[in-house]
Design an enzyme around this catalytic site. Structure first.
Site, PDB file in Angstrom:
ATOM      1  CB  CYS A  65      -0.928   0.003   1.216  1.00  0.00           C
ATOM      2  SG  CYS A  65      -2.082   1.399   1.218  1.00  0.00           S
ATOM      3  CB  CYS A  69      -2.665   4.278   7.777  1.00  0.00           C
ATOM      4  SG  CYS A  69      -3.627   4.960   6.389  1.00  0.00           S
ATOM      5  CB  CYS A  72      -2.194   0.100   8.178  1.00  0.00           C
ATOM      6  SG  CYS A  72      -2.696  -1.169   6.990  1.00  0.00           S
ATOM      7  CB  CYS A 109     -15.899  -7.565   4.354  1.00  0.00           C
ATOM      8  SG  CYS A 109     -17.292  -7.448   5.499  1.00  0.00           S
ATOM      9  CB  CYS A 142     -19.242  -5.090   2.836  1.00  0.00           C
ATOM     10  SG  CYS A 142     -18.584  -3.506   3.429  1.00  0.00           S
ATOM     11  CB  CYS A 202     -19.752  -0.350   6.447  1.00  0.00           C
ATOM     12  SG  CYS A 202     -18.794  -1.304   7.642  1.00  0.00           S
ATOM     13  NE  ARG A 272     -19.248  -5.783  10.994  1.00  0.00           N
ATOM     14  CZ  ARG A 272     -19.228  -5.149   9.816  1.00  0.00           C
ATOM     15  NH1 ARG A 272     -18.077  -4.780   9.296  1.00  0.00           N
ATOM     16  NH2 ARG A 272     -20.348  -4.898   9.173  1.00  0.00           N
TER      17      ARG A 272
END
Length: 388
Positions: A65, A69, A72, A109, A142, A202, A272
């Site tokens: 990626c 962040c 992460c 998901c 999702c 979401c 969740r």
């Protein structure tokens, strides 16, 4: 406690608590903890009964990626020894999804690391959805693909996506301390694009990054104002090789207080328990089910969860039942509404007060339990069977 009586009454009526009341939940003592859980549990049962929705993650593209962040393990510069692979073929993703659905998952998901999808990426997702739907036509889909450009949400809706996940993660005031390659406003924009296209929004948060109580309340109020139908509450998994590897600020008790605060602010929304529940709630996971009505089954994106059968046993032993494929998750007033805030009715402006400066969590746990963080080595992207 007068506070809990007030919060319960407001939750049953879908009324927004004050910021002071939300902060007071996070400040309750261990002596009050079971009372807090019981009060939040009453609100949860009002809107969701004893049902638990199961969701299953399929990591379509792991690692690699370009975003930075800090929380992460897939970030730019991460030294975490996670699985790294480019896009799974549709049949590979479908095979993983089938395992989750067979284990009881109602929603699959589909997640891909990266800043946001290209047109080719959306075509890949469309092919993957077709393969999944061939095996189980009724499964909810999702997508979580990063920041959306104009018209991409509409395209995802057209190819069979039901919901779009894009978490706010933390408060606007502290977002710049977590990520520099995109902004809080970028995330809000993507949630709004998804909602505007008719996708179920979401969006949730990550707790345990060194944020203050005020930050937690700010982000939850923002999620209510955005109209999130589903609020995943992640508890930071401090991966070795990431900037937040030493942030072990959570205790099981604090996690339960955070879940309760979210439930009181967003009473009729799918709350969740997401990543990190095994690491931080540990043996107190069943108490979390009295507050939240949704969990992930099995493994996460780059870390392993407890065995899928253990999840199912936990739900049954705690006196709950798995939500069936034909049962609506949200209460009728929310599922029939074209739009609206987390509580329905009049939300009003939220989070207008400036956030306090970030500070260590109220209850620090100095013990570094890195032994609890298990890097995923099975399922999607490997030759081993998935955990479901």
């Amino acid at each position: 406690m007068d506070l809990l009586d007030t919060l319960t009454a407001k939750g049953l009526a879908r009324e927004l608590p004050t910021r002071e009341e939300a902060l007071a939940v996070l400040a309750t003592t261990d002596d009050d903890l079971l009372d807090v859980v019981a009060a939040a549990g009453r609100v949860r049962r009002q809107w969701f009964g004893r049902r638990v929705k199961l969701n299953y993650l399929v990591n379509l593209k792991s690692g690699l990626c370009p975003e930075d962040c800090n929380y992460c393990s897939q970030r730019l510069g991460s030294k975490a020894e996670i699985l790294k692979y480019t896009w799974l073929k549709p049949e590979q993703a479908a095979e993983a999804a089938v395992a989750g659905v067979a284990g009881g998952a109602k929603r699959v998901c589909l997640v891909a690391s990266g800043r946001g999808p290209t047109d080719r990426d959306i075509e890949r997702v469309a092919d993957t959805i077709s393969a999944i739907k061939d095996a189980n036509e009724s499964v909810e889909i999702c997508a979580c693909l990063g920041l959306l450009s104009d018209n991409q949400a509409e395209r995802l809706k057209a190819v069979g996506v039901d919901a779009y996940n894009h978490n706010l993660n933390t408060s606007e005031a502290t977002y710049g301390d977590i990520t520099s390659t995109h902004t809080y406003a970028d995330r809000v924009d993507t949630v709004q694009k998804a909602h505007g296209a008719g996708l179920s929004a979401c969006s949730g948060l990550i707790a345990g990054m060194g944020e203050s109580d005020e930050d937690l309340v700010d982000v939850v109020y923002a999620l209510r104002e955005l109209g999130s139908d589903s609020v995943p509450v992640n508890f930071l998994i401090p991966f070795e090789g990431t900037p937040l590897a030493k942030e072990w600020n959570l205790t099981p008790q604090r996690c339960l207080r955070i879940l309760a605060m979210v439930r009181f602010v967003c009473p009729d929304v799918e709350v969740r328990i997401a990543g990190g529940r095994e690491v931080h709630l540990r043996s107190m996971q069943p108490l979390g089910l009295h507050i939240a009505n949704s969990i992930f089954l099995g493994d996460y994106l780059t870390s392993e969860g407890q065995a899928g059968q253990a999840d199912l046993d936990m739900i049954k032993d705690a006196g709950f039942e798995v939500e069936g494929a034909g049962e609506p998750t949200l209460p009728r007033h929310r599922s029939e509404a074209a739009a609206g805030g987390c509580g329905g009715g009049s939300c009003g402006p939220c989070g207008d007060e400036p956030a306090a400066a970030a500070a260590p969590a109220a209850e620090e746990n100095d013990e570094l339990r890195s032994d609890l963080v298990k890097v995923r080595r099975r399922g999607a992207g490997t030759e081993l069977a998935p955990n479901a």
